[in-house]
Design a protein around this motif. Sequence first.
Motif, PDB file in Angstrom:
ATOM      1  N   ILE A   1      37.441  33.858  80.865  1.00  0.00           N
ATOM      2  CA  ILE A   1      37.926  32.881  80.373  1.00  0.00           C
ATOM      3  C   ILE A   1      37.723  31.664  81.024  1.00  0.00           C
ATOM      4  CG2 ILE A   1      39.480  31.736  78.528  1.00  0.00           C
ATOM      5  CD1 ILE A   1      38.134  34.185  77.497  1.00  0.00           C
ATOM      6  N   LEU A   2      38.375  31.795  82.225  1.00  0.00           N
ATOM      7  CA  LEU A   2      38.359  30.525  83.050  1.00  0.00           C
ATOM      8  C   LEU A   2      37.133  30.208  83.628  1.00  0.00           C
ATOM      9  CD1 LEU A   2      41.518  31.650  85.542  1.00  0.00           C
ATOM     10  CD2 LEU A   2      41.491  29.916  83.426  1.00  0.00           C
ATOM     11  N   ILE A   3      36.363  31.073  83.906  1.00  0.00           N
ATOM     12  CA  ILE A   3      35.030  30.649  84.513  1.00  0.00           C
ATOM     13  C   ILE A   3      33.940  30.134  83.238  1.00  0.00           C
ATOM     14  CG2 ILE A   3      32.517  31.336  85.107  1.00  0.00           C
ATOM     15  CD1 ILE A   3      34.056  33.484  86.557  1.00  0.00           C
ATOM     16  N   PHE A   4      34.061  30.314  82.226  1.00  0.00           N
ATOM     17  CA  PHE A   4      33.340  29.871  81.080  1.00  0.00           C
ATOM     18  C   PHE A   4      34.043  28.482  80.557  1.00  0.00           C
ATOM     19  CE2 PHE A   4      30.981  34.011  81.469  1.00  0.00           C
ATOM     20  CZ  PHE A   4      29.730  33.379  81.669  1.00  0.00           C
ATOM     21  N   ALA A   5      35.280  28.420  80.691  1.00  0.00           N
ATOM     22  CA  ALA A   5      36.160  27.333  79.922  1.00  0.00           C
ATOM     23  C   ALA A   5      35.747  26.069  81.130  1.00  0.00           C
ATOM     24  CB  ALA A   5      37.662  27.649  79.966  1.00  0.00           C
ATOM     25  N   ALA A   6      35.650  26.516  82.350  1.00  0.00           N
ATOM     26  CA  ALA A   6      35.417  25.558  83.403  1.00  0.00           C
ATOM     27  C   ALA A   6      33.811  24.897  83.166  1.00  0.00           C
ATOM     28  CB  ALA A   6      35.484  25.933  84.805  1.00  0.00           C
ATOM     29  N   ILE A   7      32.819  25.912  82.735  1.00  0.00           N
ATOM     30  CA  ILE A   7      31.524  25.512  82.226  1.00  0.00           C
ATOM     31  C   ILE A   7      31.402  24.582  81.047  1.00  0.00           C
ATOM     32  CG2 ILE A   7      29.348  26.355  81.450  1.00  0.00           C
ATOM     33  CD1 ILE A   7      29.689  28.762  83.349  1.00  0.00           C
ATOM     34  N   SER A   8      32.365  24.835  80.127  1.00  0.00           N
ATOM     35  CA  SER A   8      32.310  24.258  78.822  1.00  0.00           C
ATOM     36  C   SER A   8      33.063  23.007  79.218  1.00  0.00           C
ATOM     37  CB  SER A   8      33.445  24.841  77.811  1.00  0.00           C
ATOM     38  OG  SER A   8      33.244  24.097  76.657  1.00  0.00           O
TER      39      SER A   8
ATOM     40  N   PRO B   1      31.319  28.532  75.796  1.00  0.00           N
ATOM     41  CA  PRO B   1      31.964  29.261  74.828  1.00  0.00           C
ATOM     42  C   PRO B   1      30.960  30.157  74.177  1.00  0.00           C
ATOM     43  CG  PRO B   1      32.586  27.292  74.540  1.00  0.00           C
ATOM     44  CD  PRO B   1      31.680  26.971  75.494  1.00  0.00           C
ATOM     45  N   MET B   2      29.667  29.803  74.031  1.00  0.00           N
ATOM     46  CA  MET B   2      28.723  30.544  73.295  1.00  0.00           C
ATOM     47  C   MET B   2      28.311  31.903  74.045  1.00  0.00           C
ATOM     48  SD  MET B   2      26.213  27.749  71.624  1.00  0.00           S
ATOM     49  CE  MET B   2      26.581  27.015  69.973  1.00  0.00           C
ATOM     50  N   ILE B   3      28.198  31.555  75.286  1.00  0.00           N
ATOM     51  CA  ILE B   3      27.847  32.905  76.457  1.00  0.00           C
ATOM     52  C   ILE B   3      29.035  33.702  76.508  1.00  0.00           C
ATOM     53  CG2 ILE B   3      27.329  33.651  78.785  1.00  0.00           C
ATOM     54  CD1 ILE B   3      25.616  30.808  79.006  1.00  0.00           C
TER      55      ILE B   3
ATOM     56  N   LEU C   1      38.734  31.532  72.692  1.00  0.00           N
ATOM     57  CA  LEU C   1      39.612  31.051  74.103  1.00  0.00           C
ATOM     58  C   LEU C   1      38.964  29.994  74.969  1.00  0.00           C
ATOM     59  CD1 LEU C   1      41.781  34.382  74.861  1.00  0.00           C
ATOM     60  CD2 LEU C   1      42.477  32.199  73.645  1.00  0.00           C
ATOM     61  N   THR C   2      37.745  30.241  75.304  1.00  0.00           N
ATOM     62  CA  THR C   2      36.740  29.571  76.058  1.00  0.00           C
ATOM     63  C   THR C   2      36.529  28.218  75.576  1.00  0.00           C
ATOM     64  OG1 THR C   2      35.792  31.422  77.003  1.00  0.00           O
ATOM     65  CG2 THR C   2      34.675  29.337  77.381  1.00  0.00           C
ATOM     66  N   GLY C   3      36.330  28.149  74.063  1.00  0.00           N
ATOM     67  CA  GLY C   3      35.914  26.963  73.384  1.00  0.00           C
ATOM     68  C   GLY C   3      37.485  26.100  73.239  1.00  0.00           C
ATOM     69  N   LEU C   4      38.726  26.869  73.200  1.00  0.00           N
ATOM     70  CA  LEU C   4      39.742  26.117  73.222  1.00  0.00           C
ATOM     71  C   LEU C   4      39.886  25.284  74.241  1.00  0.00           C
ATOM     72  CD1 LEU C   4      42.529  25.707  71.701  1.00  0.00           C
ATOM     73  CD2 LEU C   4      43.402  27.551  73.067  1.00  0.00           C
ATOM     74  N   ALA C   5      39.555  25.799  75.632  1.00  0.00           N
ATOM     75  CA  ALA C   5      39.776  24.806  76.897  1.00  0.00           C
ATOM     76  C   ALA C   5      38.731  23.495  76.674  1.00  0.00           C
ATOM     77  CB  ALA C   5      39.434  25.699  78.033  1.00  0.00           C
TER      78      ALA C   5
ATOM     79  N   ALA D   1      35.903  19.093  68.911  1.00  0.00           N
ATOM     80  CA  ALA D   1      36.833  19.926  69.687  1.00  0.00           C
ATOM     81  C   ALA D   1      36.980  21.397  68.555  1.00  0.00           C
ATOM     82  CB  ALA D   1      38.114  19.487  69.619  1.00  0.00           C
ATOM     83  N   ILE D   2      37.117  21.036  67.371  1.00  0.00           N
ATOM     84  CA  ILE D   2      37.006  22.356  66.512  1.00  0.00           C
ATOM     85  C   ILE D   2      35.537  23.178  66.376  1.00  0.00           C
ATOM     86  CG2 ILE D   2      37.232  23.205  64.140  1.00  0.00           C
ATOM     87  CD1 ILE D   2      39.085  21.015  63.541  1.00  0.00           C
ATOM     88  N   GLY D   3      34.548  22.456  66.562  1.00  0.00           N
ATOM     89  CA  GLY D   3      33.206  22.897  66.748  1.00  0.00           C
ATOM     90  C   GLY D   3      32.932  23.666  67.929  1.00  0.00           C
ATOM     91  N   THR D   4      33.637  23.153  68.978  1.00  0.00           N
ATOM     92  CA  THR D   4      33.433  23.834  70.380  1.00  0.00           C
ATOM     93  C   THR D   4      34.269  25.169  70.459  1.00  0.00           C
ATOM     94  OG1 THR D   4      33.494  21.805  71.529  1.00  0.00           O
ATOM     95  CG2 THR D   4      33.940  23.817  72.952  1.00  0.00           C
ATOM     96  N   ILE D   5      35.461  25.360  69.566  1.00  0.00           N
ATOM     97  CA  ILE D   5      36.091  26.493  69.307  1.00  0.00           C
ATOM     98  C   ILE D   5      35.254  27.526  68.466  1.00  0.00           C
ATOM     99  CG2 ILE D   5      38.236  27.785  68.597  1.00  0.00           C
ATOM    100  CD1 ILE D   5      39.549  25.094  69.184  1.00  0.00           C
TER     101      ILE D   5
END
Length: 647
Positions: free
Chosen positions: A463-470, A492-494, A506-510, A527-531
Motif C-alpha cells: 500500500i505504501l509503495i503504490f500510494a507513493a507512486i499515486s 492504485p490500478m497496479i 487503500l492505495t487510491g485513498l492516499a 479524488a473519488i475517481g482515484t479510489i
Amino acid sequence: MAFNFKLRSFRNLSDKLRFIGPGILLAIAAAGESGISEALEIGAHYHFELIWVIILTLIFKFAFTNGIARYTLSTGETIFEGLTKIPGPKNWTVVFITLIFLLEMFAYGGMLLFGAIFIDYYLPGVYFERLIALITLAVILFLLWKNSYERIEIIVVAIAICLFVGIGYCLLGFNLPIESIAAGVIPKVPPGSVLSIMALMGAIGSGLNLLLYTVWLHEKSHGECGPDFFKKYIRYVNLDLLLAFFLVSVITILFMTLGVSGFVVSFIGHGEELSLDAIIVQVLYVLSNVPFGNAFFLIFGYLIMFGAAITGIDGRARAISSVLKSSYSTKFSEMQLYRILILIFAGIIASAVIFGEPSALIHSVSAIASIMFALLGFMVIYLDLKLPDYSRGNRVWLLIMVLGSSAFLFMALMMEGTFIIVGLPLIESLVLLIIPVYIFTKTELFRKCITRRLEIADFIWVILIFAAISVYGAFRGIPTEGIVINAGHVGPMIAGIICGPAAGALTGLAGGVYIFETGGSTALIFAIGTIASGIITGYFTYYWRGNLTYSKGALMVIAAELFCYVAVPLILLKDTAFVADLLRRSFLPMLIANMTGVLIFIYFLKEGKYCIIHKQKSRNNIKFRPGKKDVSLSDDKGKKESQQERL
C-alpha cells in the motif's frame, strides 16, 4: 455478329468498371470532414493560398491507399488483418485503431449536428437541431441493418451525383477565380496559417477513413487474390482511387470557393476564429442571387454529412467485425457482430448529439488519430516489403510514403502544441513512475505477492509503495484548461491487479486525499475517481481469474476512467454539460497516460512468462503461474521455489 460484338464490349466494360464504387464511398466519407468543417473556413481565412497543401496531401494519401489496395488484391485480406502481423503485443495495432474508431464516433455526432444546422437554416424554426440529428441517425441505422454493401454503394453514388450537380449549380452565381487557384499551387505559408495547414493536412482526404477502402474493396473482390487477379485488376482499382481523390479535390476546392466568396467583401484576419453559423450566413448571402441557390447549398451540405456518417459507420463496423471474427473465438456471426457494433456506434453518437457541441466534438480526437495515421504509414511500408515482387510498391511510392509519413508525424506531434505542453511532461512522469514499478517486480515482496504469501506487514508495504507512486503521479500533473492532467491512477490500478480491490482502494485513498487537498472545482471528482480506479481494476482482475491480456488491460482502464469522468460527476453534480466539457478537456490524455502505465506493467509480467491465476476462494489475492515453461523464483538464501500449482 454485330450484336455479339456489342455484348462482348459491354461485358469488357462491365469487367473494367467492376471496382468502381469503393472509391466513391471513400470520397464521400472524406468529404464530410474536409468539405464543410475545414474547407469553408480555410477559404474564408486564406482564400486559395493553401491549394498546394491540398495537392501534396492528396498525393501522399493516394499512395497510402494504393498501398493498402495492393495488399488486399495480392493477399485476399483486409489491411486490418495485415496489421495483426505487425511486431509487438498480439493485435495491438487493431485494438488501438478500434479504440480510436470508437472515440471518433463522438466526432460523427458533431457531423450530424452540422448537417442538422443546414436543415435548420432550410426550415427555420420548424425542428430542433438535435432532434434532426437523432432522426438522421435512426435513418442510417435502418439503412445499415441488413449489412448490404450494394445498398450502401447505390445510396452513396446517388449522393455523389447530387453533390456535383448541386455544388456546380451553386457556383453558377459567380466565376471561378482560375488565376487565384493557379497562384495557390505555389507553396507559401501565409502569416498565422501553420495550425490551419496542420488541420488541412489531417482533414483533406481524411485520415483513418482511408483504411476503410480495403474493407469495401474486399467486399467487391469477394476475397479473390493472386498474381493473375492482381495484374488484371490493379489498374482499374487505381482508376477507382484516382476518381475518388479527384472527387475529394473538386469538393474541397468548390467549398473553399464558397468560403472565399462568402467573405470576399469582408476583412477577415488570418487566424481569426469564425463560427459555422457566420460562414453559412455569408455563403447564403452570396448565393441569394442564384435561383434556388440557397436551397441547393443547404440540402447538399446536409447530404454530405449524411453520406460521411453512413459510410464511416458502415466501414468501421465491417472492419471491426471481420477482425473480431477472424482473431477471436466468438459465438456471434459476422452479421451479428456488425449489428452489435452499429448499435454501439449509434449509442456513442447519440450521446455526443445530446451532450456535445460540434466543433469541440470533431477536434477532440483529431490529435491522437493524426499521430496514429502517421504511424500507420510506416506500418503500410513494412507490410508492403513483405508482399511478393509483383505487387510490391516501386521506389517512387516508397519515397512518397517515407516523406509523407514523416511529415504527418511531425505535424501531428506539433499540432496546437499539445504534445510539447502535455505529451512530453507526461512521458517524463510515466518513465519516472515505471522505473520503481520495474524495480518492485524484482524484489522479494513482489515474489510474496505472486505466490500468495503476503503477511499484514507485507500488505502494508505494498500500500505504501503504490500510494507513493499515486501521489507522485498526481504531483507531477500538467495543468491545462483548469484541469491537472496526471498519471495518478497508475499506482492504485497496479495495486488492484496484484493484491485485489482492497489494496487498490487503500492505495487510491492516499492519492485521492492528496488530490483533494490540492483543491479546485474537480478535486473531489478526481479524488473519488482515484479510489475507484484501484477497486475497478481489482475486481476486473478477479472476474477474469487473473488472466490479463493487453486488450483486457486496456478495457479495464477505459472502464475506470469512464467511471471517473462520467459516473462520478453525474452523481455528484447531475450536470451533463459539465461532464461533456470535462471529457473534451482532459479525458484522452488522462486515459492514454494511465493506460500506458498499466500496459507496461502487464508487459513486465508477460516478459517474466507469468500467467495470472486467481483462486475463487480469495478475492484479494492473485497467484501467478508460469506460462509454457516452468519458471523458478529464488529467495535470498538461493533456494528455488516452484510456481507450478494445480488449479
